[in-house]
Design a protein around this motif. Structure first.
Motif, short mmCIF file in Angstrom:
data_model
loop_
_atom_site.label_atom_id
_atom_site.label_comp_id
_atom_site.label_asym_id
_atom_site.label_seq_id
_atom_site.Cartn_x
_atom_site.Cartn_y
_atom_site.Cartn_z
N GLU A 216 16.70 13.54 -15.71
CA GLU A 216 16.05 12.53 -16.55
C GLU A 216 16.99 11.35 -16.81
O GLU A 216 16.58 10.18 -16.80
N ALA A 217 18.25 11.64 -17.07
CA ALA A 217 19.22 10.58 -17.32
C ALA A 217 19.43 9.73 -16.08
O ALA A 217 19.46 8.49 -16.15
N TYR B 247 13.35 14.91 -24.85
CA TYR B 247 13.16 16.31 -24.44
C TYR B 247 14.28 17.17 -25.03
O TYR B 247 15.16 17.64 -24.30
N PRO B 248 14.28 17.39 -26.33
CA PRO B 248 15.40 18.11 -26.97
C PRO B 248 15.57 19.54 -26.50
O PRO B 248 16.68 20.09 -26.61
N ASP C 186 28.39 16.46 -20.62
CA ASP C 186 29.01 15.78 -21.75
C ASP C 186 30.17 14.90 -21.30
O ASP C 186 30.44 13.85 -21.91
N ARG D 162 17.68 13.22 -24.11
CA ARG D 162 17.78 14.29 -25.11
C ARG D 162 16.83 14.04 -26.28
O ARG D 162 16.26 14.98 -26.83
N PRO E 248 20.04 21.64 -19.24
CA PRO E 248 20.94 20.59 -18.74
C PRO E 248 20.57 20.01 -17.38
O PRO E 248 20.65 18.78 -17.20
N LEU F 87 17.86 17.55 -17.96
CA LEU F 87 18.38 16.39 -18.68
C LEU F 87 19.16 15.46 -17.75
O LEU F 87 19.07 14.23 -17.85
N LEU G 192 21.34 9.44 -21.14
CA LEU G 192 21.31 10.84 -21.54
C LEU G 192 20.83 10.98 -22.98
O LEU G 192 20.06 11.90 -23.30
N ALA G 193 21.26 10.09 -23.85
CA ALA G 193 20.80 10.13 -25.25
C ALA G 193 19.28 9.94 -25.32
O ALA G 193 18.59 10.63 -26.10
#
Length: 383
Positions: A245-246, A234-235, A215, A231, A239, A242, A227-228
């Motif tokens: 992925e970001a 892939y909700p 965050d 998310r 972390p 994520l 990151l958005a």
């Protein structure tokens, strides 16, 4: 032969090598350069040279070797899109950090301070020295005898050298590299690929080391956007997934930006050959102003939150001190150097001795430097 753009460096028109050699058969001159770099001792030593975390802090963190491989992958991807020579871009990406001493920038700062009376220390110049002088693999010459184009790109991939470091200036007198001009598109690609890889894998390593949180990194516009997206896609992802992925999305955004902005500049200049790129008076391979600002925000975040973190500061200070002690002891007592280095060192305290000691230390891995420090400072250990 791939369909190269007019502004690409063409293997068949290479300016050749300082020491002439027979052609390489099926391999182009730049493929041979890449292969020689990969087989060099300096390249192997990158496995145990630090990026930010020294080798014993974890096997998953980047080293100079893994960084160089990541830079090479990104450089090839960009080179392919721009229709320039991928092999030359890859060779430059793999060689660009060969001159880095142990302990990353802490080691470089320490050597630069120790060498200040003798012209200082610059890891880019040391990379050139490694491939032209310090590799001793061939019977007929020192170094790797790389092509002019690879040496030119290695010397000035970050831009023209108006005041080159001492070794670079010395080598240029022997083998002129046109230091006052920009480098080829291929060299500029390798330099931008370095920026892309460096910032993104340092974000990844910082998250892995829990120096900052996901965050906190999301406050960066570029990373936050990626990151958005991750998310949203892939909700339920954990972390670490994520973060990966970001980061891969950020790398892709940066590559796309470089290709678009560079293509725009090349279309405007319309260079007829690689020489026109060198004479352009401005770089061709760049980020757009928006991406440049986003990249700078990442750098500032990493500087404040990671490179100056108290854990990293402790390691930095200890490692800097190791290099300072090694230089002081060996410069004052070259008789403690191994025989092949002792022959080069000359008299204790001399400039010649300083250069030999600097080269010896710059070639060390993190763990070898720590062991050498113990051997030279602990009376209970054998020499």
């Amino acid at each position: 032969m791939p369909d190269l753009a007019p502004y690409a460096v063409r293997p068949e028109t290479s300016r050749g090598r300082l020491h002439p050699e027979p052609a390489g058969g099926a391999r182009s001159p730049f493929q041979r350069d890449r292969d020689r770099i990969i087989h060099s001792a300096a390249f192997r030593r990158l496995q145990y040279k630090t990026q930010v975390f020294i080798y014993h802090e974890g096997d998953a963190f980047r080293t100079r070797l893994t960084h160089s491989i990541e830079v090479a992958q990104i450089a090839r991807s960009i080179a392919r899109r721009l229709r320039v020579d991928e092999d030359l871009a890859e060779a430059l990406a793999l060689a660009h950090d060969l001159g880095h001493p142990p302990f990353g920038h802490a080691g470089e700062d320490a050597l630069n301070g120790a060498m200040r009376p003798y012209g200082g220390f610059d890891h880019n110049a040391q990379s050139l020295k490694a491939v032209t002088t310090l590799e001793w693999r061939y019977a007929e010459f020192d170094g790797l005898n790389l092509t002019w184009e690879t040496l030119e790109g290695l010397a000035k991939h970050n831009g023209p050298l108006r005041r080159p470091p001492p070794f670079t200036a010395e080598y240029d007198r022997l083998h002129p590299l046109e230091l006052g001009t920009h480098a080829s598109v291929e060299a500029q690609v390798a330099a931008l690929a370095d920026d892309i890889a460096y910032n993104n894998h340092d974000l990844d390593d910082g998250l892995r080391a829990r120096i900052f949180t996901l965050d906190e990194a999301a406050a960066l516009p570029l990373f936050g956007t990626a990151l958005a997206e991750a998310r949203a896609a892939y909700p339920a992802a954990a972390p670490p997934r994520l973060a990966s992925e970001a980061i891969r999305r950020v790398i892709n955004m940066m590559v796309e930006d470089v290709v678009a902005e560079t293509s725009r500049r090349l279309a405007a200049l319309a260079p007829v050959d690689a020489a026109a790129v060198r004479a352009a008076g401005q770089p061709m391979v760049v980020f757009s102003p928006t991406m440049q600002e986003a990249n700078q925000q990442v750098r500032e975040f990493l500087f404040g939150r990671m490179y100056r973190h108290w854990r990293v500061n402790r390691t930095t200070q200890k490692c800097r001190r190791v290099v300072q002690v090694l230089f002081s002891l060996l410069h004052g007592g070259p008789d403690m150097l191994p025989p092949e280095w002792r022959e080069r060192a000359g008299n204790a305290g001399s400039a010649e001795c300083a250069a030999a000691v600097c080269d010896y230390i710059a070639g060390m891995t993190d763990r070898f430097a720590l062991e050498e420090h113990r051997r030279l400072t602990d009376p209970h250990l054998p020499g």
